[in-house]
Design an enzyme around this catalytic site. Structure first.
Site, PDB file in Angstrom:
ATOM      1  N   GLY A  47       0.771  -1.233   0.000  1.00  0.00           N
ATOM      2  CA  GLY A  47       0.000   0.000   0.000  1.00  0.00           C
ATOM      3  C   GLY A  47       0.804   1.285   0.000  1.00  0.00           C
ATOM      4  O   GLY A  47       0.225   2.370  -0.068  1.00  0.00           O
ATOM      5  N   GLU A  91       4.789  -6.039   1.851  1.00  0.00           N
ATOM      6  CA  GLU A  91       4.334  -6.549   0.545  1.00  0.00           C
ATOM      7  C   GLU A  91       4.087  -5.439  -0.460  1.00  0.00           C
ATOM      8  O   GLU A  91       2.958  -5.247  -0.912  1.00  0.00           O
ATOM      9  CB  GLU A  91       3.016  -7.319   0.731  1.00  0.00           C
ATOM     10  CG  GLU A  91       3.027  -8.416   1.755  1.00  0.00           C
ATOM     11  CD  GLU A  91       1.624  -8.954   2.050  1.00  0.00           C
ATOM     12  OE1 GLU A  91       0.618  -8.302   1.699  1.00  0.00           O
ATOM     13  OE2 GLU A  91       1.547 -10.032   2.638  1.00  0.00           O
ATOM     14  N   ARG A  93       2.864  -1.591  -5.992  1.00  0.00           N
ATOM     15  CA  ARG A  93       2.977  -0.323  -6.711  1.00  0.00           C
ATOM     16  C   ARG A  93       4.287   0.423  -6.413  1.00  0.00           C
ATOM     17  O   ARG A  93       4.950   0.932  -7.319  1.00  0.00           O
ATOM     18  CB  ARG A  93       1.794   0.568  -6.299  1.00  0.00           C
ATOM     19  CG  ARG A  93       1.582   1.804  -7.130  1.00  0.00           C
ATOM     20  CD  ARG A  93       0.449   2.634  -6.524  1.00  0.00           C
ATOM     21  NE  ARG A  93      -0.664   1.799  -6.115  1.00  0.00           N
ATOM     22  CZ  ARG A  93      -1.725   1.548  -6.883  1.00  0.00           C
ATOM     23  NH1 ARG A  93      -1.821   2.101  -8.058  1.00  0.00           N
ATOM     24  NH2 ARG A  93      -2.681   0.760  -6.446  1.00  0.00           N
ATOM     25  N   ARG A 128      -6.149   1.494 -16.117  1.00  0.00           N
ATOM     26  CA  ARG A 128      -6.340   2.292 -14.900  1.00  0.00           C
ATOM     27  C   ARG A 128      -7.144   3.577 -15.100  1.00  0.00           C
ATOM     28  O   ARG A 128      -8.012   3.867 -14.275  1.00  0.00           O
ATOM     29  CB  ARG A 128      -4.995   2.597 -14.224  1.00  0.00           C
ATOM     30  CG  ARG A 128      -4.259   1.338 -13.752  1.00  0.00           C
ATOM     31  CD  ARG A 128      -3.041   1.652 -12.896  1.00  0.00           C
ATOM     32  NE  ARG A 128      -3.425   2.165 -11.594  1.00  0.00           N
ATOM     33  CZ  ARG A 128      -3.373   3.424 -11.227  1.00  0.00           C
ATOM     34  NH1 ARG A 128      -2.927   4.351 -12.044  1.00  0.00           N
ATOM     35  NH2 ARG A 128      -3.771   3.779 -10.038  1.00  0.00           N
ATOM     36  N   TYR A 163     -10.427   3.313 -12.825  1.00  0.00           N
ATOM     37  CA  TYR A 163     -10.416   4.086 -11.566  1.00  0.00           C
ATOM     38  C   TYR A 163     -10.453   5.582 -11.806  1.00  0.00           C
ATOM     39  O   TYR A 163     -10.269   6.352 -10.861  1.00  0.00           O
ATOM     40  CB  TYR A 163      -9.128   3.798 -10.778  1.00  0.00           C
ATOM     41  CG  TYR A 163      -8.815   2.362 -10.498  1.00  0.00           C
ATOM     42  CD1 TYR A 163      -9.682   1.583  -9.726  1.00  0.00           C
ATOM     43  CD2 TYR A 163      -7.644   1.787 -10.959  1.00  0.00           C
ATOM     44  CE1 TYR A 163      -9.358   0.260  -9.446  1.00  0.00           C
ATOM     45  CE2 TYR A 163      -7.316   0.467 -10.680  1.00  0.00           C
ATOM     46  CZ  TYR A 163      -8.191  -0.288  -9.923  1.00  0.00           C
ATOM     47  OH  TYR A 163      -7.872  -1.586  -9.638  1.00  0.00           O
ATOM     48  N   CYS A 188     -14.116   0.722 -28.767  1.00  0.00           N
ATOM     49  CA  CYS A 188     -15.501   1.184 -28.859  1.00  0.00           C
ATOM     50  C   CYS A 188     -16.151   1.312 -27.482  1.00  0.00           C
ATOM     51  O   CYS A 188     -17.069   0.567 -27.135  1.00  0.00           O
ATOM     52  CB  CYS A 188     -16.309   0.213 -29.706  1.00  0.00           C
ATOM     53  SG  CYS A 188     -15.543  -0.059 -31.286  1.00  0.00           S
ATOM     54  N   TYR A 199      -0.014  -2.518 -12.143  1.00  0.00           N
ATOM     55  CA  TYR A 199      -1.416  -2.668 -12.535  1.00  0.00           C
ATOM     56  C   TYR A 199      -1.632  -2.131 -13.954  1.00  0.00           C
ATOM     57  O   TYR A 199      -2.674  -1.570 -14.261  1.00  0.00           O
ATOM     58  CB  TYR A 199      -2.348  -1.995 -11.512  1.00  0.00           C
ATOM     59  CG  TYR A 199      -2.051  -2.468 -10.099  1.00  0.00           C
ATOM     60  CD1 TYR A 199      -2.425  -3.745  -9.697  1.00  0.00           C
ATOM     61  CD2 TYR A 199      -1.342  -1.685  -9.207  1.00  0.00           C
ATOM     62  CE1 TYR A 199      -2.110  -4.218  -8.429  1.00  0.00           C
ATOM     63  CE2 TYR A 199      -1.018  -2.135  -7.936  1.00  0.00           C
ATOM     64  CZ  TYR A 199      -1.408  -3.401  -7.552  1.00  0.00           C
ATOM     65  OH  TYR A 199      -1.088  -3.856  -6.304  1.00  0.00           O
TER      66      TYR A 199
END
Ligand SMILES: *Cc1c(COP(=O)(O)O)cnc(C)c1O
Length: 400
Positions: free
Chosen positions: A225, A259, A262, A298, A302, A327, A356
Site C-alpha cells: 500500500g 508486501e 505499486r 487504470r 479508476y 468502442c 497494474y
C-alpha cells in the site's frame, strides 16, 4: 534517460518499457528502511508478474506475495526461494491450497475460519503441517480513496480481532496447522502515517496477547500500500513508514514482512503509444492514439491520473482528451489535458505505468497485448514479445 524513440522504432507501439535500475533503487530503499530489524520484502506479484521482472527482484533478494497458485508458480520459476513466498487472497481453491502446501512455501495467509478449516483438512490428508498467518482487519480508516480502501469492517478482507484470536487458539491446537504469522493490509496509495501506526498497534497488541498464552507469532506482515506519485500526491517516506511500525513492536521478536507492489514497480514503467490523428467534436479536441484501455486500464477503471507527454512537441498547446480506438466512451488515458498540436506518428509517453498496467491488459476488441521491454544499465531487452493474431485465436481453433 531512456531513449523512448529508439525503443518505439525497434519494438513498435503500443509498448511497455520498464526501468529495472529504478526497481533496484526502490528495493534497496525499502530494505534499508527496515534494516533495524529482521525483514522480508515480499513483492506483490499482482502489480506486475512478468517473469524477467520477478527474476530481477529475485536477484535483489526479494520474496513474493502471491494471490493465485499461478503467481506462486511464476515466483518459483523466477528463482524466488520457496521460503520467501506467501500465498494470500480471500478465496483459494482446494487444488491451489494443496499445491502450495506441497511446494512448502513460507506460509498461507488466511482470511476466514471456513478457509482455515479447508486448509486444515487438506494438510491433514497430505500428512503435512500448514504454516499459516491470519489476516486481521484492525478496522482503521486508512484515509485513502473510498473505493480502494480495504481496512474497514464493511469490506470482505480479513477477520476482526476477536475472530482472529479464536482462530489462533484453534490453529495452535491442531496438529495440521502451525500459526506462524499475522497480517494486515491497509489498502493502496497510503498517504498518512497515523492510521498505519494505529493499525500496527492494534495488531501488535494481539500478538502480545497471543504470546501471553504461548502462541508465538514470528512473522509480522504489514501488507503493501505504500503510495507513489502519479500527479502531485503526498507520499510516505519508507524510513518514516518503518519507524512508525517499529514504534509499536516493543517486546516482540518478529520478522517484519512488507508486501509492496505499486511502490516497487509503478514509477519504473512507461507506456508508449503513437498518435494516429486528431479530431474535434463539437468543440472538444481528441488526440487518438494506437494504445487503448485494453492495454492500460487504470484511467478507465479508476479514473486514475497518469502524466502524459507528447515527445518533442510543445507548440500550440490546447485542452484535449487522449483517447484510444476501442468502442467505449470510457476508453481514455487523459481528459481535458493541455496537449500540444500533434501529427500522425508522434510518440506519447504515459508515465507511471509499471504497476497494474500490463497485468490488467486484455484482448478486448481482438487487440493483441503489447510487447514489454526492460532497460538495465542503458541496455534494453525484450521481456515479452507482442502477441500476434495467431495467439488470439489459437485456443479457439483447437475447438473448431
Ligand atoms: C494488492 C495487495 C498488495 C500490494 O498493494 P500495493 O498497493 O500495490 O502496494 C499487498 N498485499 C495485499 C494483501 C494486497 O492485496
Amino acid at each position: 534517460m531512456i531513449d523512448f524513440k529508439t525503443l518505439a522504432d525497434r519494438y513498435d507501439t503500443p509498448l511497455y518499457v520498464y526501468d529495472f535500475d529504478h526497481i533496484t533503487e526502490r528495493y534497496r530503499e525499502l530494505k534499508g528502511a527496515f534494516s533495524g530489524k529482521k525483514s522480508l520484502i515480499s513483492y506483490a506479484v499482482k502489480a506486475n508478474s512478468n517473469l524477467s521482472l520477478l527474476t530481477h527482484l529475485a536477484e535483489l533478494g526479494s520474496g513474493a506475495d502471491c494471490v493465485s497458485i499461478a503467481e506462486v508458480r511464476r515466483a518459483l520459476m523466477s528463482g524466488i526461494p520457496k521460503y520467501k513466498i506467501i500465498f494470500s487472497g480471500v478465496g483459494k481453491r482446494d487444488d491451489e491450497i494443496e499445491e502450495a502446501l506441497r511446494e512448502d512455501i513460507l506460509l498461507l495467509n488466511l482470511e476466514s475460519e471456513a478457509e482455515m478449516e479447508r486448509v486444515e483438512k487438506i494438510a491433514k490428508e497430505l500428512g503435512l503441517q500448514a504454516r499459516i498467518s491470519i489476516r486481521v482487519n484492525p478496522n482503521i480508516d486508512p484515509k485513502t480513496h473510498p473505493y480502494i480502501s480495504t481496512g474497514l469492517h464493511e469490506n470482505k478482507f480479513g477477520v476482526d480481532i476477536e475472530t482472529a484470536k479464536r482462530m489462533y487458539i484453534k490453529a495452535n491446537n491442531s496438529k495440521s496447522l502451525y500459526p506462524v504469522g499475522i497480517h494486515f493490509h491497509m489498502g493502496p496509495q497510503l498517504t498518512e502515517l497515523d492510521p498505519i501506526r494505529e493499525a500496527s498497534q492494534i495488531v501488535a497488541d494481539l500478538v502480545r496477547s497471543l504470546k501471553a498464552i504461548k502462541i508465538d507469532i514470528r512473522f509480522f506482515d504489514v501488507g503493501g500500500g505504500l503510495g507513489i506519485v502519479y500527479d502531485d500526491e503526498k507520499t510516505i517516506a519508507p524510513y518514516d513508514y518503518a519507524q512508525a511500525i517499529f514504534s509499536t513492536l516493543h517486546g516482540l521478536d518478529v520478522t517484519l514482512i512488507c508486501e509492496p507492489g505499486r511502490f516497487m514497480v509503478g514509477n519504473s514503467g512507461y507506456f508508449l503509444t503513437r498518435v494516429l490523428y486528431e479530431k474535434v467534436n463539437e468543440g472538444r479536441r481528441f488526440v487518438i492514439v494506437d494504445g487503448a484501455m485494453n492495454d492500460l486500464l487504470r484511467p478507465s477503471l479508476y479514473n486514475a491520473f497518469h502524466k502524459v507527454e507528447v515527445l518533442g512537441k510543445s507548440e500550440d498547446v490546447s485542452e484535449a482528451d487522449l483517447v484510444g480506438p476501442v468502442c467505449e466512451s470510457g476508453d481514455f488515458f487523459a481528459k481535458r489535458r493541455a496537449l500540444p498540436a500533434t501529427e500522425p506518428g508522434d510518440l506519447v509517453v504515459v508515465y507511471s505505468a509499471g504497476a497494474y498496467g500490463f497485468v490488467m491488459a486484455s484482448n478486448y476488441n481482438s487487440r493483441p497485448r503489447p510487447a514489454e521491454v526492460a532497460v538495465t544499465e542503458g541496455k534494453e531487452r525484450c521481456i515479452r514479445v507482442r502477441e500476434s493474431f495467431e495467439d488470439l485465436v489459437r485456443l479457439e481453433k483447437m475447438c473448431l
